[in-house]
Design a protein around this motif. Structure first.
Motif, PDB file in Angstrom:
ATOM      1  N   ARG A 176      -1.893  -3.865  -9.936  1.00  0.00           N
ATOM      2  CA  ARG A 176      -1.158  -3.954  -8.664  1.00  0.00           C
ATOM      3  C   ARG A 176      -1.947  -4.729  -7.620  1.00  0.00           C
ATOM      4  O   ARG A 176      -1.373  -5.496  -6.839  1.00  0.00           O
ATOM      5  N   ASP A 193      -5.333   0.801  -5.960  1.00  0.00           N
ATOM      6  CA  ASP A 193      -6.555   1.015  -6.743  1.00  0.00           C
ATOM      7  C   ASP A 193      -6.343   0.572  -8.193  1.00  0.00           C
ATOM      8  O   ASP A 193      -7.305   0.374  -8.924  1.00  0.00           O
ATOM      9  N   ASP A 194      -5.093   0.423  -8.583  1.00  0.00           N
ATOM     10  CA  ASP A 194      -4.746  -0.087  -9.909  1.00  0.00           C
ATOM     11  C   ASP A 194      -5.006  -1.599  -9.896  1.00  0.00           C
ATOM     12  O   ASP A 194      -4.410  -2.331  -9.095  1.00  0.00           O
ATOM     13  N   GLY A 233       0.811  -1.220   0.000  1.00  0.00           N
ATOM     14  CA  GLY A 233       0.000   0.000   0.000  1.00  0.00           C
ATOM     15  C   GLY A 233       0.839   1.263   0.000  1.00  0.00           C
ATOM     16  O   GLY A 233       0.409   2.310  -0.490  1.00  0.00           O
ATOM     17  N   ARG A 234       2.018   1.171   0.538  1.00  0.00           N
ATOM     18  CA  ARG A 234       2.923   2.327   0.579  1.00  0.00           C
ATOM     19  C   ARG A 234       3.633   2.548  -0.761  1.00  0.00           C
ATOM     20  O   ARG A 234       3.843   3.681  -1.184  1.00  0.00           O
ATOM     21  N   TYR A 235       4.016   1.464  -1.415  1.00  0.00           N
ATOM     22  CA  TYR A 235       4.817   1.561  -2.630  1.00  0.00           C
ATOM     23  C   TYR A 235       3.994   1.469  -3.916  1.00  0.00           C
ATOM     24  O   TYR A 235       4.471   1.882  -4.965  1.00  0.00           O
ATOM     25  N   TRP A 236       2.821   0.886  -3.860  1.00  0.00           N
ATOM     26  CA  TRP A 236       1.982   0.706  -5.041  1.00  0.00           C
ATOM     27  C   TRP A 236       0.657   1.427  -4.873  1.00  0.00           C
ATOM     28  O   TRP A 236       0.172   1.584  -3.743  1.00  0.00           O
ATOM     29  N   ASN A 237       0.033   1.777  -5.962  1.00  0.00           N
ATOM     30  CA  ASN A 237      -1.344   2.264  -5.967  1.00  0.00           C
ATOM     31  C   ASN A 237      -2.237   1.033  -6.066  1.00  0.00           C
ATOM     32  O   ASN A 237      -2.401   0.460  -7.145  1.00  0.00           O
TER      33      ASN A 237
END
Length: 140
Positions: free
Chosen positions: A113, A109-110, A103-107
């Motif tokens: 991901r 909501d995509d 959650g910190r490094y990726w979005n």
């Protein structure tokens, strides 16, 4: 063993989604750093996750010493932080760490991901917890 603490400025820097470069003690071999996601804990440790059967786990089982170097990205003033010390391998809380760091490094909501993270659920993870014995820093 003397334990160094991370300063408030260190913790602020480490709270950013930056890559850390993790190295294990390798005896006669030169270090083989790997880019990793990480977080500083409320207890002043630094932790990351890895699969249970990775080369870094095998090396840490032989020699628990490791280091993590984090640097500011290009375009910012030069700054880096290095934390070195003994590690502990912990299975408890490993998946929660994977989710938190994703959650910190990726979005998330995509959908791509989110699917990547869902696929990671099928793997077995360990937390690698570094107890800072040595903290070095540089900032311009």
């Amino acid at each position: 063993m003397t334990i160094e603490t991370l300063s408030a400025q260190d913790l602020s820097f480490l709270a950013r989604p930056l890559y850390g470069f993790f190295s294990t003690a390798a005896g006669a071999l030169p270090p083989q750093p790997r880019p990793v996601w990480f977080e500083a804990t409320t207890t002043g440790h630094v932790q990351l996750f890895t699969g249970v059967d990775t080369p870094k786990v095998r090396q840490l089982r032989r020699d628990s010493r490791a280091s993590l170097v984090v640097a500011a990205p290009v375009g910012e003033r030069e700054r880096w932080l290095s934390v070195a010390g003994p590690t502990t391998l912990v299975s408890d809380g490993a998946w929660a760490l994977v989710e938190r760091l994703a959650g910190r490094y990726w979005n998330l909501d995509d959908p791509v991901r989110a699917a990547d993270l869902a696929q990671m659920r099928d793997e077995e993870w360990l937390r690698v917890v570094i107890e800072p014995e040595t903290v070095r820093r540089y900032a311009m």
